[in-house]
Design an enzyme around this catalytic site. Sequence first.
Site: not given
Length: 148
Positions: A21-23
């Site tokens: 995932t991203d942030a």
Amino acid sequence: MRAQNGAQPFQHRCRVYYEDTDAGGIVYYVNYLKFMERARTERLRSLGFAQSTLAGENLLFVVHSAEARYMAPAKLDDELNVSAEVMELNRASLRFRQQVRRASDDALLCEGQFLIACVRADSLKPRAIPEALRKAFATDPGLFPAGD
């Protein structure tokens, strides 16, 4: 070679981890390609063909082209079902249709098509798919999508 039947496509189940995932906790777009690669590899394994064994026989499968469409995001901890359907079986290539769906609600998150070429491991030149593998692909009812 094309075939049609009503069998369900091969499904590989996986979970979204933090590293995917991203942030914001949303799966980074390129990771869907990784999920689909794993499903294709597991499909081969389910037919009795491990990538490591094939490489020892001077055979590799490489992605020639990829097309993906993104419909909705997967998120951290989602469980996913990733399909791997063979749409075409040619002398030295396979065309897969794949979908990534969230297991909890069957929502379609991403779908794509992939042309996979069979090549010699030592030269990366095209080679015919071995007969045993062709037979496994051609006779397995779960490999060809219904209605295509």
